[in-house]
Design a protein around this motif. Structure first.
Motif, PDB file in Angstrom:
ATOM      1  N   GLU A  83       0.822  -1.210   0.000  1.00 56.32           N
ATOM      2  CA  GLU A  83       0.000   0.000   0.000  1.00 56.32           C
ATOM      3  C   GLU A  83       0.856   1.260   0.000  1.00 56.32           C
ATOM      4  O   GLU A  83       0.496   2.270  -0.629  1.00 56.32           O
ATOM      5  CB  GLU A  83      -0.957  -0.031   1.193  1.00 56.32           C
ATOM      6  N   ASN A  91      -8.882  -6.350  -0.601  1.00 54.55           N
ATOM      7  CA  ASN A  91      -8.983  -6.746   0.813  1.00 54.55           C
ATOM      8  C   ASN A  91      -7.663  -6.458   1.528  1.00 54.55           C
ATOM      9  O   ASN A  91      -6.976  -7.356   2.014  1.00 54.55           O
ATOM     10  CB  ASN A  91      -9.356  -8.224   0.952  1.00 54.55           C
ATOM     11  N   ARG A  94      -6.787  -2.727   6.056  1.00 54.55           N
ATOM     12  CA  ARG A  94      -7.971  -2.404   6.861  1.00 54.55           C
ATOM     13  C   ARG A  94      -8.902  -3.602   6.968  1.00 54.55           C
ATOM     14  O   ARG A  94      -9.469  -3.890   8.029  1.00 54.55           O
ATOM     15  CB  ARG A  94      -8.703  -1.219   6.227  1.00 54.55           C
ATOM     16  N   GLU A 291     -18.110   0.809   2.185  1.00 55.07           N
ATOM     17  CA  GLU A 291     -17.590   1.719   3.209  1.00 55.07           C
ATOM     18  C   GLU A 291     -16.370   1.142   3.921  1.00 55.07           C
ATOM     19  O   GLU A 291     -15.468   1.883   4.330  1.00 55.07           O
ATOM     20  CB  GLU A 291     -18.689   2.029   4.233  1.00 55.07           C
ATOM     21  N   GLN A 292     -16.326  -0.193   4.045  1.00 57.06           N
ATOM     22  CA  GLN A 292     -15.224  -0.842   4.752  1.00 57.06           C
ATOM     23  C   GLN A 292     -14.071  -1.226   3.825  1.00 57.06           C
ATOM     24  O   GLN A 292     -13.041  -1.710   4.304  1.00 57.06           O
ATOM     25  CB  GLN A 292     -15.736  -2.096   5.473  1.00 57.06           C
ATOM     26  N   GLY A 293     -14.242  -1.056   2.534  1.00 54.73           N
ATOM     27  CA  GLY A 293     -13.192  -1.434   1.590  1.00 54.73           C
ATOM     28  C   GLY A 293     -13.076  -2.934   1.379  1.00 54.73           C
ATOM     29  O   GLY A 293     -12.035  -3.425   0.951  1.00 54.73           O
ATOM     30  N   GLU A 295     -13.899  -6.194  -0.692  1.00 58.58           N
ATOM     31  CA  GLU A 295     -14.291  -6.482  -2.071  1.00 58.58           C
ATOM     32  C   GLU A 295     -14.699  -7.930  -2.294  1.00 58.58           C
ATOM     33  O   GLU A 295     -15.514  -8.229  -3.162  1.00 58.58           O
ATOM     34  CB  GLU A 295     -13.152  -6.100  -3.014  1.00 58.58           C
TER      35      GLU A 295
END
Length: 351
Positions: A83, A91, A94, A291-293, A295
């Protein structure tokens, strides 16, 4: 798997090769180049550029039960490195924190209005007996970093629980956090697992819990051999995917293995065609995932005897049942390969 080690590819980060065969088949069918990156050994030069590609994390909360005690920390290090260098991660870090903590899951779900089980997280052992008195009988325990039914037991008296906590039978959680949770009865003996790919519903599966299995991993690698069975009344309380009951209440035989307990050909998994993207709960879950990222995930919920719909588990290393996969137009494993392949093609178009 691509033979050109310099070409961009989809990287599958995982710690359990037994869950990979179906995914390999899917990637090969879609002609998507991929490589596997095991979260068990190796090294990274933190100052170096990561390879080009799309990186998909399949870190499992139960990795420590397979001897991979540090897979979670390895994944954290690798995902932060990726990142930091702007790589496309599916995924990511976070999401990893949600995978390894039911506290994180329940608080995130409750914060946006989902009905999650009443839960108290207890750090260490000293306060367990005191905190248990805040729950009506019966109540259950779970491990915060769970999967595979870890730490799941039902208690019908406080004295029984006190004796368990003081005994050698007490199951120490890997992160030191034991969950106390309300006992919930389902309206009917099944739960629903909704599978999401690319953040959108792929299909929903009805999972029959009447036989009493406490681990509902749908993967073929999770099948229990015939000699992994035991008399129900010889087993401790077990978790039927949120409906927690004493094994002796179930009758017949239940799986006693500590691995995934549902045979691939058991017929316990089947599509719920009435659940679609237009179902209000699914629309709300898709919004939550965005919202939570998250996928790729399997989210489990059930309807209760008193009219609630309880969302109780988020699996971000989701597996797919082969019997179900054989009945759908596009298998989940192949859909993932297609979605990640499209991501790869978009990011690395030929000049």
């Amino acid at each position: 798997m691509t033979n050109d080690q310099n070409a961009p590819a989809v990287y599958i980060l995982h710690e359990n090769p037994e869950w990979l065969p179906a995914l390999r088949t899917g990637f090969e069918a879609e002609n998507v180049p991929y490589r596997e990156l095991e979260l068990t050994t190796g090294a990274i030069d933190v100052g170096a550029e990561p390879p080009q590609g799309v990186f998909w994390s399949r870190l499992s909360a139960s990795s420590h039960t397979r001897g991979n005690d540090h897979a979670k920390e390895y994944a954290r290090a690798i995902l932060r490195w990726l990142e930091a260098h702007g790589r496309r991660v599916v995924n990511g870090s976070r999401v990893l924190e949600l995978e390894v903590s039911k506290v994180a899951q329940y608080t995130a779900l409750a914060a946006v209005g989902f009905d999650a089980p009443k839960t108290t997280a207890v750090f260490g052992k000293d306060a367990l007996s005191e905190q248990a008195r805040n729950f009506e009988l019966p109540f259950i325990t779970k491990h915060n970093q769970g999967g595979k039914g870890l730490g799941v037991r039902r208690f019908d008296s406080y004295e029984e629980f006190d004796a368990y906590v003081a005994s050698d039978e007490f199951e120490e959680p890997i992160d030191g956090i034991t969950l106390l949770q309300e006992y919930i009865a389902t309206a009917e003996p099944f739960i629903t697992r909704a599978e999401f790919i690319g953040g959108k519903l792929h299909y929903a599966v009805r999972v029959d819990t009447s036989a009493g299995s406490f681990e509902l991993c749908p993967a073929e690698a999770c099948a229990v051999p015939a000699d992994g069975e035991a008399e129900a009344d010889a087993l401790p309380a077990i978790d039927v995917a949120g409906l927690t009951v004493a094994a002796s209440d179930l009758g017949g035989f239940v799986a006693a293995s500590a691995a995934c307990e549902v045979p691939a050909d058991s017929g316990l998994f089947r599509i719920r065609p009435e659940i679609t993207a237009e179902t209000p709960l699914i629309a709300k879950l898709e919004k939550f995932l965005a919202e939570q990222g998250i996928e790729v995930a399997g989210i489990e919920f059930f309807e209760t005897a008193d009219g609630r719909t309880v969302v109780y588990d988020i699996n971000t290393n989701t597996n797919y049942n082969p019997d179900v996969e054989a009945t759908v137009e596009l298998a989940g494993a192949r859909k993932i390969a297609r979605v990640l392949g499209e991501e790869l093609a978009t990011l690395h178009q030929p000049a």
